[in-house]
Design a protein around this motif. Structure first.
Motif, mmCIF file in Angstrom:
data_model
loop_
_atom_site.group_PDB
_atom_site.id
_atom_site.type_symbol
_atom_site.label_atom_id
_atom_site.label_comp_id
_atom_site.label_asym_id
_atom_site.label_seq_id
_atom_site.Cartn_x
_atom_site.Cartn_y
_atom_site.Cartn_z
ATOM 1 N N UNK A 68 0.844 -1.188 0.000
ATOM 2 C CA UNK A 68 0.000 0.000 0.000
ATOM 3 C C UNK A 68 0.883 1.242 0.000
ATOM 4 N N UNK A 69 0.259 2.380 -0.240
ATOM 5 C CA UNK A 69 0.945 3.658 -0.150
ATOM 6 C C UNK A 69 0.322 4.481 0.963
ATOM 7 N N UNK A 70 1.164 5.185 1.695
ATOM 8 C CA UNK A 70 0.717 6.199 2.644
ATOM 9 C C UNK A 70 1.070 7.553 2.037
ATOM 10 N N UNK A 71 0.086 8.411 1.894
ATOM 11 C CA UNK A 71 0.319 9.768 1.408
ATOM 12 C C UNK A 71 0.226 10.723 2.590
ATOM 13 N N UNK A 72 1.238 11.562 2.764
ATOM 14 C CA UNK A 72 1.262 12.524 3.859
ATOM 15 C C UNK A 72 0.777 13.871 3.339
ATOM 16 N N UNK A 73 -0.224 14.406 3.985
ATOM 17 C CA UNK A 73 -0.860 15.624 3.512
ATOM 18 C C UNK A 73 -1.059 16.590 4.668
ATOM 19 N N UNK A 74 -0.944 17.872 4.388
ATOM 20 C CA UNK A 74 -1.222 18.871 5.420
ATOM 21 C C UNK A 74 -2.106 19.975 4.827
ATOM 22 N N UNK A 75 -3.411 19.710 4.653
ATOM 23 C CA UNK A 75 -4.311 20.725 4.107
ATOM 24 C C UNK A 75 -4.341 21.968 5.004
ATOM 25 N N UNK A 76 -4.438 23.114 4.374
ATOM 26 C CA UNK A 76 -4.450 24.359 5.139
ATOM 27 C C UNK A 76 -5.647 24.389 6.078
ATOM 28 N N UNK A 77 -5.374 24.675 7.340
ATOM 29 C CA UNK A 77 -6.448 24.774 8.325
ATOM 30 C C UNK A 77 -6.959 23.445 8.824
ATOM 31 N N UNK A 78 -6.304 22.341 8.443
ATOM 32 C CA UNK A 78 -6.751 21.003 8.851
ATOM 33 C C UNK A 78 -5.585 20.263 9.488
ATOM 34 N N UNK A 79 -5.878 19.188 10.244
ATOM 35 C CA UNK A 79 -4.787 18.400 10.839
ATOM 36 C C UNK A 79 -3.935 17.726 9.767
ATOM 37 N N UNK A 80 -2.720 17.419 10.129
ATOM 38 C CA UNK A 80 -1.876 16.577 9.287
ATOM 39 C C UNK A 80 -2.598 15.259 9.067
ATOM 40 N N UNK A 81 -2.518 14.718 7.831
ATOM 41 C CA UNK A 81 -3.265 13.516 7.486
ATOM 42 C C UNK A 81 -2.366 12.467 6.838
ATOM 43 N N UNK A 82 -2.745 11.228 7.043
ATOM 44 C CA UNK A 82 -2.185 10.111 6.286
ATOM 45 C C UNK A 82 -3.334 9.496 5.501
ATOM 46 N N UNK A 84 -4.417 6.563 2.601
ATOM 47 C CA UNK A 84 -3.942 5.299 2.066
ATOM 48 C C UNK A 84 -4.419 5.111 0.633
ATOM 49 N N UNK A 85 -3.569 4.470 -0.165
ATOM 50 C CA UNK A 85 -3.892 4.099 -1.534
ATOM 51 C C UNK A 85 -3.564 2.625 -1.716
ATOM 52 N N UNK A 86 -4.382 1.944 -2.511
ATOM 53 C CA UNK A 86 -4.126 0.546 -2.879
ATOM 54 C C UNK A 86 -3.508 0.503 -4.270
ATOM 55 N N UNK A 87 -2.858 -0.582 -4.588
ATOM 56 C CA UNK A 87 -2.274 -0.748 -5.913
ATOM 57 C C UNK A 87 -3.255 -1.458 -6.838
ATOM 58 N N UNK A 88 -3.318 -0.973 -8.078
ATOM 59 C CA UNK A 88 -4.176 -1.635 -9.062
ATOM 60 C C UNK A 88 -3.715 -3.073 -9.294
ATOM 61 N N UNK A 89 -2.404 -3.282 -9.280
ATOM 62 C CA UNK A 89 -1.843 -4.615 -9.527
ATOM 63 C C UNK A 89 -0.796 -4.907 -8.445
ATOM 64 N N UNK A 90 -1.257 -5.261 -7.236
ATOM 65 C CA UNK A 90 -0.301 -5.465 -6.134
ATOM 66 C C UNK A 90 0.721 -6.550 -6.413
ATOM 67 N N UNK A 91 0.339 -7.555 -7.197
ATOM 68 C CA UNK A 91 1.282 -8.636 -7.490
ATOM 69 C C UNK A 91 2.484 -8.115 -8.293
ATOM 70 N N UNK A 92 2.286 -7.051 -9.058
ATOM 71 C CA UNK A 92 3.366 -6.507 -9.884
ATOM 72 C C UNK A 92 4.383 -5.723 -9.058
ATOM 73 N N UNK A 93 3.976 -5.254 -7.890
ATOM 74 C CA UNK A 93 4.861 -4.445 -7.051
ATOM 75 C C UNK A 93 5.365 -5.234 -5.836
ATOM 76 N N UNK A 94 4.872 -6.452 -5.661
ATOM 77 C CA UNK A 94 5.258 -7.258 -4.496
ATOM 78 C C UNK A 94 6.772 -7.438 -4.445
ATOM 79 N N UNK A 95 7.332 -7.251 -3.251
ATOM 80 C CA UNK A 95 8.765 -7.410 -3.057
ATOM 81 C C UNK A 95 9.581 -6.162 -3.311
#
Length: 198
Positions: A68-82, A84-95
């Motif tokens: 998976x991916x964690x995206x770190x974001x800090x929108x103005x006026x909002x808390x820091x956020x994490x 998550x994104x999934x991979x379209x083809x996780x088997x291709x990125x495994x390892x």
């Protein structure tokens, strides 16, 4: 301290190689010995700094899962956020955590949004605490079924306490993960943040 200025210390705590060997040895009934890699990408994804996450059984590192991916974001006026994104083809990125050059070509086209799979960050001393917004539900489709994950973690410079657990979307019953308390992953190696992370 502003959310923007917290992003880099949060990222430095998050990136690295972790395992819960000691916890699993002390309590093998409830905790599977696991290694977790959290590797920072040099390129942004959807305009955010990104960390590739992968895990594997400590005794079978050649069988990684839960990419998976964690995206770190800090929108103005909002808390820091994490987010998550999934991979379209996780088997291709495994390892890829053990061969991070494979991550250099990743783009937004390679991942899927996961509505509700977002955490808000607050800081207490040297600890960052990540919890979902009130009412958020992290659900996704896997093998033709709807799966739900309750997300959450604490991170310090030396330890990741993961509260992630899979639950039955109908009953809310816990199915896997942190059913008897957080997984305690000790950091034993780190990665430098890319120069592109300013």
């Amino acid at each position: 301290m502003s959310s923007s200025s917290l992003l880099k210390p949060l990222a430095q705590a998050l990136v690295g190689v972790f395992d819960n060997h000691q916890q699993a040895q002390d309590n093998p009934t409830w905790f599977v010995p696991t290694r977790v890699w959290q590797y920072p990408l040099s390129q942004q994804i959807d305009g955010n700094y990104a960390i590739f996450v992968e895990q594997a059984p400590l005794l079978k590192l050649e069988q990684p899962y839960r990419q998976r991916l964690m995206l770190l974001s800090h929108p103005e006026g909002a808390p820091l956020q994490v987010m998550y994104r999934a991979f379209r083809h996780p088997e291709a990125i495994a390892g890829a955590a053990r061969d991070p050059q494979r991550l250099q070509g990743l783009t937004s086209e390679d991942v899927l949004e996961l509505p509700g799979c977002c955490l808000q960050i607050r800081q207490e001393g040297d600890r960052f605490i990540a919890n979902p917004p009130q009412g958020a539900k992290c659900c996704f489709e896997y093998q033709g079924k709807t799966r739900q994950v309750e997300l959450g973690f604490d991170i310090t410079p030396n330890c990741l306490y993961s509260r992630d657990r899979g639950v039955d979307p109908d009953s809310g019953q816990g199915l896997w993960g942190a059913l008897m308390g957080a997984y305690e992953y000790r950091k034993y190696d780190s990665f430098p943040l890319p120069e592109t992370w300013t």
